[in-house]
Design a protein around this motif. Structure first.
Motif, PDB file in Angstrom:
ATOM      1  N   UNK A 404      45.744   1.543 -72.399  1.00 34.06           N
ATOM      2  CA  UNK A 404      45.417   2.958 -72.190  1.00 34.06           C
ATOM      3  C   UNK A 404      45.101   3.673 -73.487  1.00 34.06           C
ATOM      4  N   UNK A 405      45.775   3.285 -74.577  1.00 33.45           N
ATOM      5  CA  UNK A 405      45.611   4.025 -75.835  1.00 33.45           C
ATOM      6  C   UNK A 405      44.626   3.375 -76.792  1.00 33.45           C
ATOM      7  N   UNK A 406      44.374   2.062 -76.630  1.00 35.92           N
ATOM      8  CA  UNK A 406      43.446   1.372 -77.519  1.00 35.92           C
ATOM      9  C   UNK A 406      44.150   0.762 -78.729  1.00 35.92           C
ATOM     10  N   UNK A 407      43.558  -0.297 -79.301  1.00 38.64           N
ATOM     11  CA  UNK A 407      44.131  -0.978 -80.462  1.00 38.64           C
ATOM     12  C   UNK A 407      43.061  -1.849 -81.109  1.00 38.64           C
ATOM     13  N   UNK A 408      43.383  -2.354 -82.303  1.00 40.92           N
ATOM     14  CA  UNK A 408      42.506  -3.299 -83.000  1.00 40.92           C
ATOM     15  C   UNK A 408      43.119  -4.694 -83.045  1.00 40.92           C
ATOM     16  N   UNK A 409      44.423  -4.746 -83.286  1.00 39.45           N
ATOM     17  CA  UNK A 409      45.141  -6.018 -83.365  1.00 39.45           C
ATOM     18  C   UNK A 409      46.351  -5.926 -82.446  1.00 39.45           C
ATOM     19  N   UNK A 410      46.472  -6.907 -81.540  1.00 40.94           N
ATOM     20  CA  UNK A 410      47.592  -6.940 -80.602  1.00 40.94           C
ATOM     21  C   UNK A 410      48.548  -8.056 -81.021  1.00 40.94           C
ATOM     22  N   UNK A 411      49.780  -7.668 -81.382  1.00 35.25           N
ATOM     23  CA  UNK A 411      50.817  -8.620 -81.755  1.00 35.25           C
ATOM     24  C   UNK A 411      51.687  -8.864 -80.526  1.00 35.25           C
ATOM     25  N   UNK A 412      51.725 -10.089 -80.039  1.00 34.10           N
ATOM     26  CA  UNK A 412      52.495 -10.421 -78.843  1.00 34.10           C
ATOM     27  C   UNK A 412      53.600 -11.402 -79.228  1.00 34.10           C
ATOM     28  N   UNK A 413      54.844 -10.957 -79.122  1.00 35.62           N
ATOM     29  CA  UNK A 413      55.974 -11.811 -79.481  1.00 35.62           C
ATOM     30  C   UNK A 413      56.656 -12.287 -78.207  1.00 35.62           C
ATOM     31  N   UNK A 414      56.359 -13.517 -77.819  1.00 37.03           N
ATOM     32  CA  UNK A 414      56.932 -14.133 -76.616  1.00 37.03           C
ATOM     33  C   UNK A 414      56.769 -13.222 -75.401  1.00 37.03           C
ATOM     34  N   UNK A 415      55.541 -12.766 -75.094  1.00 37.43           N
ATOM     35  CA  UNK A 415      55.360 -11.752 -74.052  1.00 37.43           C
ATOM     36  C   UNK A 415      55.619 -12.251 -72.640  1.00 37.43           C
ATOM     37  N   UNK A 416      55.609 -13.577 -72.409  1.00 36.42           N
ATOM     38  CA  UNK A 416      55.813 -14.082 -71.052  1.00 36.42           C
ATOM     39  C   UNK A 416      57.212 -14.639 -70.846  1.00 36.42           C
ATOM     40  N   UNK A 417      58.133 -14.321 -71.756  1.00 35.80           N
ATOM     41  CA  UNK A 417      59.517 -14.784 -71.600  1.00 35.80           C
ATOM     42  C   UNK A 417      60.107 -14.229 -70.305  1.00 35.80           C
ATOM     43  N   UNK A 418      60.618 -15.125 -69.456  1.00 38.81           N
ATOM     44  CA  UNK A 418      61.277 -14.699 -68.230  1.00 38.81           C
ATOM     45  C   UNK A 418      60.350 -14.091 -67.196  1.00 38.81           C
ATOM     46  N   UNK A 419      59.086 -14.519 -67.178  1.00 39.71           N
ATOM     47  CA  UNK A 419      58.104 -13.948 -66.253  1.00 39.71           C
ATOM     48  C   UNK A 419      57.590 -15.060 -65.338  1.00 39.71           C
ATOM     49  N   UNK A 420      57.343 -14.725 -64.068  1.00 41.23           N
ATOM     50  CA  UNK A 420      56.923 -15.734 -63.108  1.00 41.23           C
ATOM     51  C   UNK A 420      55.506 -16.221 -63.383  1.00 41.23           C
ATOM     52  N   UNK A 421      55.141 -17.339 -62.758  1.00 39.29           N
ATOM     53  CA  UNK A 421      53.855 -17.981 -63.050  1.00 39.29           C
ATOM     54  C   UNK A 421      52.672 -17.094 -62.685  1.00 39.29           C
ATOM     55  N   UNK A 422      52.811 -16.286 -61.620  1.00 40.41           N
ATOM     56  CA  UNK A 422      51.704 -15.415 -61.247  1.00 40.41           C
ATOM     57  C   UNK A 422      51.433 -14.360 -62.299  1.00 40.41           C
ATOM     58  N   UNK A 423      52.507 -13.718 -62.808  1.00 40.77           N
ATOM     59  CA  UNK A 423      52.341 -12.701 -63.847  1.00 40.77           C
ATOM     60  C   UNK A 423      51.906 -13.342 -65.158  1.00 40.77           C
ATOM     61  N   UNK A 424      52.418 -14.523 -65.465  1.00 36.81           N
ATOM     62  CA  UNK A 424      51.954 -15.234 -66.658  1.00 36.81           C
ATOM     63  C   UNK A 424      50.451 -15.433 -66.603  1.00 36.81           C
ATOM     64  N   UNK A 425      49.976 -15.856 -65.440  1.00 41.89           N
ATOM     65  CA  UNK A 425      48.547 -16.102 -65.284  1.00 41.89           C
ATOM     66  C   UNK A 425      47.749 -14.834 -65.559  1.00 41.89           C
ATOM     67  N   UNK A 426      48.253 -13.700 -65.071  1.00 36.82           N
ATOM     68  CA  UNK A 426      47.573 -12.430 -65.326  1.00 36.82           C
ATOM     69  C   UNK A 426      47.527 -12.125 -66.824  1.00 36.82           C
ATOM     70  N   UNK A 427      48.649 -12.352 -67.513  1.00 42.09           N
ATOM     71  CA  UNK A 427      48.698 -12.037 -68.943  1.00 42.09           C
ATOM     72  C   UNK A 427      47.829 -12.997 -69.733  1.00 42.09           C
ATOM     73  N   UNK A 428      47.815 -14.299 -69.369  1.00 40.70           N
ATOM     74  CA  UNK A 428      46.919 -15.253 -70.031  1.00 40.70           C
ATOM     75  C   UNK A 428      45.474 -14.764 -69.944  1.00 40.70           C
ATOM     76  N   UNK A 429      45.057 -14.446 -68.713  1.00 39.27           N
ATOM     77  CA  UNK A 429      43.669 -14.034 -68.505  1.00 39.27           C
ATOM     78  C   UNK A 429      43.371 -12.724 -69.234  1.00 39.27           C
ATOM     79  N   UNK A 430      44.339 -11.809 -69.261  1.00 32.45           N
ATOM     80  CA  UNK A 430      44.130 -10.541 -69.947  1.00 32.45           C
ATOM     81  C   UNK A 430      43.944 -10.763 -71.444  1.00 32.45           C
TER      82      UNK A 430
END
Length: 492
Positions: A404-430
């Protein structure tokens, strides 16, 4: 062995206001069994475990232990029935020491220390405050506390999500030991490889009720995913998403001999626009400190962080980093959320400096928030409080605020920890979609199998230094683990 189930839960229902967490969940665990409890985020797994643990009082249903009906009104009664739980968030008071936390539960320090020693944590300082200990240590400390009671049923809610591969092996050894002694384990994990390896049976929850009981080894990973999602689905992103050559792409972020104490020792790398750069490491090898330096949460002792066009990132706080377009998605989503505030306010926090403006979104800003909700399929039923969302939806909100706010560099530290496979798939694709649109993404993950699924390249950290770099497509778990242990491929 008893002919009665060790645990039998029938028709468990639980509602929180307008949100139905459990509709009618049934679960049966046999003596000497490792039983998986599976489901997508929001399916009701943690709520069911808390009902069995006496944390939540069910609205309906019954719980039997060894055939005897129990009214599990509080955790003490659950403990007396032989049930012990390691919750998703450590049940420890942060302002007290380890020893003081043990006194609150009347557990002998010697027994807990013995269990920690078995898990290679003999050096834990019992006089240290809980808030000063890393999350993996807290998870294993919670496990040691539970084991000190020698429960008949040990319930583990996403314990391996915060652990490295070698730490998880200690948990698996504990589970196998319990089984060999006729004890049982109820195991919640989103890592389906762990389910196939460890579990005798699995109960799958969907939309607050059980939909299938199966033998994981018979149905395989695809069968488990289909049961959880209610449709034929892939556990991984499409391989057709080709990773284009990035050699000519502009550098979005570069570090030059970055140093911070003994944690980060002369780290130099370049992250290009349009790239997802992976970081692999075992626990406490400098990855936490590196992300703190890049996100402005800590200042470096030496070295430089350079952004596009040679601009220096001299951030004195996360606010400075955010102003320059360098933003963080942490693994602990509760640290990034305002849990008592509505979802939309959480999504708009980077847009405004003044809290009074949160309630007067301009048309364009409202459209961006709506777009982030739609793009990530965020469940807004619990819209009044972000803290009521499932773990996966909470993480979507954390990611969505930067959409929503915009960025240049996205730092993701273990963003899919404890997340189900469906949501992981969404985050991978995103992440791939964002990179394909020109964004730069730096991704640390404790799940090494994720690296080739979403990354272009991978860096391996060991003892605060980069010891290996390779194309992610070639990064097998064996190769990454070898490098992460500081062992050269030739020696291995």
């Amino acid at each position: 062995m008893s002919d009665k189930p060790l645990l039998q839960a029938d028709g468990i229902a639980k509602r929180f206001g307008t949100v139905v967490a459990l509709r009618s969940a049934n679960l049966q665990v046999e003596p000497g069994e490792i039983h998986a409890l599976l489901g997508a985020n929001g399916a009701g797994k943690s709520t069911l475990v808390k009902a069995l643990s006496g944390v939540h009082r069910p609205d309906a249903g019954s719980i039997r232990v060894n055939g005897e009906l129990f009214d599990v009104r509080n955790p003490r009664i659950a403990a007396e029935a032989g049930l012990a739980t390691v919750f998703q968030d450590p049940a420890l008071i942060p302002d007290l020491t380890v020893e003081e936390n043990l006194r609150l539960t009347n557990l002998p320090s010697e027994v807990v220390h013995d269990w920690l020693e078995r898990m290679d944590l003999a050096d834990v300082d019992f006089e240290a405050q809980i808030r000063d200990l890393p999350l993996p240590t807290l998870r294993l400390l919670d496990l040691a506390r539970a084991l000190a009671r020698d429960p008949s049923l040990l319930m583990l809610d996403e314990i391996t999500a915060a652990l490295t591969a070698d730490q998880a092996e200690h948990v698996f050894a504990v589970m196998e030991d319990r089984k060999s002694r006729g004890k049982s384990v109820l195991f919640i994990t989103h890592r389906l490889g762990e389910v196939l390896r460890m579990c005798d049976r699995a109960t799958v929850l969907r939309d607050g009720q059980d939909v299938e009981v199966c033998v994981p080894g018979e149905v395989g990973e695809a069968g488990l995913v289909q049961a959880m999602l209610g449709e034929v689905a892939k556990a991984t992103p499409d391989e057709s998403s080709a990773l284009a050559s990035l050699d000519e792409a502009p550098v979005a972020l570069e570090t030059i001999e970055l140093r911070s104490g003994d944690e980060v020792r002369g780290v130099s790398f370049s992250l290009r626009a349009g790239e997802v750069l992976g970081v692999a490491a075992l626990e406490d090898q400098g990855q936490d400190r590196l992300f703190e330096l890049l996100s402005g949460d800590r200042r470096a002792d030496a070295g430089e962080i350079i952004l596009a066009d040679g601009e220096a990132l001299d951030a004195r706080s996360p606010y400075d980093a955010v102003r320059k377009g360098v933003v963080l998605v942490p693994s602990d989503r509760l640290h990034a959320l305002l849990p008592k505030r509505p979802i939309r306010e959480n999504l708009t926090t980077p847009l405004y400096n003044k809290i009074t403006k949160w309630f007067s979104l301009a048309g364009d800003e409202k459209q961006r928030v709506d777009s982030a909700i739609d793009r990530l399929s965020i469940d807004t039923r619990a819209g009044k409080q972000a803290g009521r969302l499932s773990g996966g939806n909470q993480q979507k909100v954390v990611v969505g605020r930067w959409l929503a706010s915009g960025f240049r560099v996205l730092l993701c530290f273990d963003p899919t920890r404890g997340i189900d496979v469906g949501t992981k798939q969404q985050i991978y694709h995103l992440l791939r979609e964002l990179a394909d649109g020109g964004a730069a993404v730096l991704l640390y993950t404790s799940e090494l199998a994720e690296i080739p699924l979403v990354c272009d390249r991978v860096l391996v950290l060991y003892d605060g230094e980069i010891v290996d770099e390779q194309p992610a497509v070639n990064a097998t778990e064996q190769a990454l683990l070898t490098a992460a242990h500081g062992i050269s491929e030739e020696v291995a």
